[in-house]
Every structure is written in structure tokens, then in C-alpha cells.
Design an enzyme around this catalytic site. Structure first.
Site, PDB file in Angstrom:
ATOM      1  N   ILE A   1       0.760  -1.074   0.207  1.00 29.24           N
ATOM      2  CA  ILE A   1       0.074   0.133  -0.238  1.00 29.24           C
ATOM      3  C   ILE A   1       0.984   1.332   0.016  1.00 29.24           C
ATOM      4  O   ILE A   1       1.390   1.720   0.965  1.00 29.24           O
ATOM      5  CB  ILE A   1      -1.093   0.020   1.108  1.00 29.24           C
ATOM      6  N   GLU A   2       1.068   1.763  -1.202  1.00 30.18           N
ATOM      7  CA  GLU A   2       2.012   3.202  -1.339  1.00 30.18           C
ATOM      8  C   GLU A   2       1.476   4.229  -2.197  1.00 30.18           C
ATOM      9  O   GLU A   2       0.368   4.108  -2.743  1.00 30.18           O
ATOM     10  CB  GLU A   2       3.307   2.482  -1.712  1.00 30.18           C
ATOM     11  N   GLY A   3       2.238   5.059  -2.404  1.00 35.72           N
ATOM     12  CA  GLY A   3       1.738   6.373  -3.485  1.00 35.72           C
ATOM     13  C   GLY A   3       0.452   6.951  -2.720  1.00 35.72           C
ATOM     14  O   GLY A   3       0.463   6.971  -1.637  1.00 35.72           O
TER      15      GLY A   3
END
Length: 522
Positions: A345-347
Site C-alpha cells: 500500500i503506497e503512493g
């Protein structure tokens, strides 16, 4: 890469749509760099591909769902960018995904919060509009800065549109459900003493009927193609990431045999529309790289799969139905014979509250299903981090997961791309600047997880932590992770007995020039 008798190298990550025509030698917008003409030996070994057509791995093409049309059992349709399959024959104006909405604001309400509205509050009425409590009621929903209309910020109140209010007389006198009646959308009815509102044009579907449409991905033969792991997943493991969307990935079995690297994290499964794919380019059923998973498993190794990543949209963002999302997660684990599942889970997605909550709800549901079947599937969340620990957005992901009952085996952090001046490390081999940023991040993460799980011992917290640096040149200019940094990070991991150590990525674990940023060298 060889294409049309010319050798190219990629300058950054490339997808299936980035076909290497014959670009200029220097073009800042072109991911391919022309190197030279291919040799006769290379042409003999690799052939001479002249098109970029690829096997899509079994991607299904289905006609769009039409409510006015009847369907036979086993029909597959496209609806809201996802594929669905019906288990029984369907009449026209039958089920879509939700035929009725039981009691959603069918009772008369006055403006102002419901007295029982808390963090779990469903909705309340504000000046004729329904508002959904995404986080908490303590912030005034009448103020625009507290509203989250698109689900793309962290504000607590989401407007749901104009509310539907009815008098007691209207509710009590609503027409009784008749299966032969064709109901328009938003029609109030009464069924078994309860009021319902139709969510679409409906006929022959009662509010108590079970929806026969199920989200569908063709997994035929996949379980056999990927093989079955022979051993349990280790409690403490080195599992470097493998960019599984590359045209060519390393030989996993050879890495296990020659370097004793037996476990890998495959990246990334993402959504194409609301369907599961490998990096949007390949379907999940018959992906050509599956043979490498099977060979590794036959040699005693194993893989876990990562959903999400920096590019494209995660399933939790595109698949808006929690039950469908849960089914996607279940099918991925079941058909790929997985023991561990990772969510990267990034950006921007680490701050999109709607997808965060949807993911956590779906993970909780699928964990309950696994438990009922006696299956023990470990779930890891991978999050970005700073030398001072997780960002508030990252902590919100974990706090929401805990609130919804998600049981995490571990939290892996991307000890890379900090964007912090203290982590600038170009030309500092031996000073361990980037390595110290990584160990600092882990120390702060320990404190943060201890706050979330006060009943766990320090050793238990250490065992549920993972660290994944980006080896070599990072995306952030001036940040470089050297071999000396790797030694420091490994020493810290061994001292703490961390649950996981990884790298991004195994394909990049090759030497290159200091300023060279590629997906195939570090």
C-alpha cells in the site's frame, strides 16, 4: 532486449504497451535506449521479434451486462468493470449486484446527528443530504473542509446525495412486494414487515433472494501450473521481491540451488478495471512465468504474492463491492496455492480512505472464511516509511485494520526513497548513511507497533516487522544503498530476529554505474 534486429536497454520500468520501436538515442520521454545492432549469435539464440503482441495469460473478454436481457446459467458478463458469472438462469430485470437496500434512511429523520452516531456510524441527515461517517462524528460535517466527497482525502464525512425521507404513513402503507411487478429504481416497498428501496429496475427478485452473480476470474488449470509448496513458510525469512511483470524474470529454482535463496515475494497483482491481473498486462489463469514458481516449489522453495505496488490501481480501489473484493483475495490464495499474502500500500493509495476501509473489511471477511475452513494464511501489509517511522497515513492503515479485526502476521516497510536530506548517500560507500536510515526506521516502527499492540512482547513485535531496502540507486536522486548498508541492515535484522527481510528487487541485484536507475540493475 532484442527487437527488430536491434538491442535496446530499458531506462526505467516498462509495461506491455511500451513497445521499443526505433527511438532516437536520447529521448527523455522514451523508456528504451537504442544500444547497437544485434549480433548473428543473438539473433540465432533469441530470434527476431518484430511485434509486441503478447499472450495475455487468459484475460477474459465479456459482453456488458444488460438488465433487460435474460441469461442462462454459467453466463459471464462485464459489469462495473468486473466480470461476473451467474450460477442459475436469470430473467430480464433480475439481479444485478444489489436488488434492494434494506431500510436505508427509509425512516423519517430530523436534521442533526443520530445520538448513537460514533466511529461506526452509518449515516445521518444534514440539511436534506445523507452524510456517511468515514472516521468520526467529532468534526462538523456541515463544514466543507471536513467533507470527503471523492474518497481521495482523509476527511471524515462523505456526502451520499439527497436523502429519501418518508412519513410513518408512507412507510406503513408502502405496497407489498409482488414478484410480477416491474419496479422502477428507488421504489419503496414492504416485504415481511420491513421497508425496502429498490436500487435498480427490478422484477421477480425479492429482498430475501440470494444473488446468483459472483465475481469471476477464469483460474482453470492454474493450481496445477504453479505447483504446491512442500514446506511451511518460515517465521523468519529472506524473501526478496521479484518484479513478475518483466518480460524476463530470474530463474527462481537456480537462485535457490546456487545462492540458497528459497523464498520470494512476487509483485504485483493489480486491477485492470476491477479484474485481477499481473501488472495489468497479463491475466491470472495461464501466465507464462508460472512454470518458474512450480520449479521453485518442487525444489522446496515457495513464494508469497504482493497485491498493490507503486504503479496502477490496487484491487481495493477499483473493486467497490467488499464481498467481490473478498472473493478476489480468496481466489488468489486458493488458486496460486499460497500460504502468505502481502498487500503493498503506497503512493496516493496509502491516503485514500475508501480503499483502505474496503481492503480491511475484505481482509477481515476472507480471514473469517479461512478460519472456518481450517486454513492458516498469513497476511502482511507493506507500507512506506521515514527514518522517523510510519507516516500518519500509514498508521491510519494499521489502526483501521485493527479496528476492523484484521489479524496481521507482519508489517513490512519500504526502507527506501525517503526524500529526507539525512539519507542522501551518493558516493558515501562505507559510511552506512542509507543503512542507518533503515535501522532508524525499524526502531521507530517498533515503538509504533508496540503502541498498537501493547500486549505483545518486544520479541513478538520484532517478529512481525519486515524491512525491504531498494538496493543500489534509489528513485530519489542522491539516495544509494551500498553493500555496507546491506551488512548493517542484516546485522540489525539478525539482532532483532525480524520476521522478514527483502530487497527491491532480485532482478536489480546486479552491478551498474552509480547514476544508472533501471529495473534490471542496481
Amino acid at each position: 532486449m532484442l527487437f527488430s534486429m536491434v538491442m535496446f536497454t530499458e531506462r526505467w520500468w516498462v509495461g506491455s504497451k511500451d513497445c521499443p520501436r526505433v527511438p532516437a538515442l536520447e529521448n527523455s520521454n522514451n523508456p528504451w535506449r537504442l544500444e547497437r545492432t544485434a549480433t548473428a549469435a543473438e539473433l540465432s539464440q533469441y530470434g527476431n521479434p518484430t511485434t509486441c503482441e503478447i499472450d495475455n495469460g487468459g484475460v477474459i473478454v465479456a459482453d456488458g451486462f444488460q438488465a433487460s436481457k435474460g441469461y442462462t446459467g454459467d453466463s459471464i458478463v462485464d459489469y462495473n468493470d468486473a466480470h461476473y458469472k451467474t450460477s442459475v438462469d436469470q430473467d430480464a430485470w433480475g439481479f444485478v449486484r444489489a436488488a434492494y437496500n434494506r431500510g436505508r434512511n427509509t425512516n423519517r429523520q430530523s436534521s442533526g446527528p443520530h445520538p448513537l452516531c460514533t466511529r461506526k456510524c452509518i449515516a445521518w441527515l444534514l440539511m436534506g443530504r445523507l452524510m456517511n461517517a468515514v472516521l468520526t462524528q467529532s468534526d462538523n460535517p456541515a463544514l466543507v473542509p471536513n467533507q470527503n466527497a471523492t474518497g481521495s482525502n482523509s476527511r471524515p464525512w462523505k456526502p451520499l446525495g439527497k436523502a429519501q425521507s418518508y412519513s410513518n404513513e408512507e412507510l406503513n402503507n408502502a405496497p407489498q412486494f409482488n414478484p410480477e411487478t416491474l419496479y422502477a429504481s428507488d421504489t419503496l416497498i414492504r416485504f415481511n414487515g420491513v421497508n425496502y428501496i429498490s436500487q435498480s429496475k427490478e422484477q421477480k427478485v425479492s429482498p430475501s433472494d440470494s444473488n446468483p452473480w459472483r465475481v469471476f476470474v477464469d483460474w482453470t488449470g492454474t493450481k496445477e501450473r504453479v505447483g504446491t509448496p512442500k514446506k511451511a513458510w518460515p517465521k523468519h525469512v529472506y524473501a526478496p521481491y521479484v518484479d513478475f511483470t518483466l518480460n524476463t524474470i530470474p530463474d527462481l529454482r537456480a537462485l535457490a540451488k546456487n545462492h540458497n535463496v528459497n523464498h520470494f515475494t512476487l509483485a504485483f497483482v493489480v486491477s485492470k478495471d476491477a479484474n485481477t491481473t499481473c501488472g495489468t498486462a497479463y491475466g491470472m489463469q495461464n501466465y507464462a512465468q508460472y512454470s518458474k514458481i512450480k520449479a521453485l516449489r518442487e525444489a522446496g522453495g515457495d513464494v508469497m504474492l504482493s497485491i498493490g505496488g507503486a504503479n496502477n490501481a490496487p484491487l481495493a480501489a477499483s473493486c467497490k463491492n467488499v464481498d467481490d473484493l473478498m472473493q478476489h483475495y480468496y481466489d488468489i490464495v486458493d488458486n496460486l496455492n499460497l500460504k502468505v499474502l502481502d498487500f503493498d500500500i503506497e503512493g496516493t493509495w496509502v491516503a485514500v480512505q475508501a480503499s483502505i476501509e474496503r481492503r480491511n473489511l475484505a481482509v477481515k471477511k476472507v480471514q473469517d472464511k479461512w478460519k472456518s475452513e481450517g486454513k492458516d494464511i498469513a497476511i502482511w501489509y507493506t507500507l512506506p516509511i521515514l527514518p522517523t517511522g510510519l507516516t500518519p497515513e500509514g498508521m491510519n492503515v494499521l489502526s483501521d485494520a485493527k479496528a476492523k479485526g484484521v489479524e496481521l502476521a507482519g508489517v513490512n516497510v519500504m526502507t527506501m526513497d525517503y526524500g529526507n536530506a539525512i539519507c542522501q548517500s551518493a558516493n558515501t560507500e562505507g559510511q552506512n548513511i542509507h543503512g542507518k536510515c533503515a535501522t532508524s526506521a525499524i526502531a521507530f516502527l517498533h515503538s509504533q507497533l508496540k503502541g498498537l499492540h501493547p500486549n505483545k512482547s518486544d520479541a513478538e513485535i520484532d517478529a512481525m516487522m519486515g524491512t525491504t531496502p531498494m538496493v543500489g540507486v534509489n528513485d530519489v536522486q542522491g539516495e544509494v544503498f551500498y553493500l555496507s548498508d546491506a551488512r548493517l541492515v542484516m546485522q540489525d535484522a539478525q539482532k532483532r530476529n525480524l520476521g522478514m527481510v527483502g530487497i527491491w528487487s532480485i532482478a536489480r541485484d546486479l552491478p551498474a554505474a552509480l547514476t544508472c536507475l533501471r529495473n534490471s540493475t542496481a
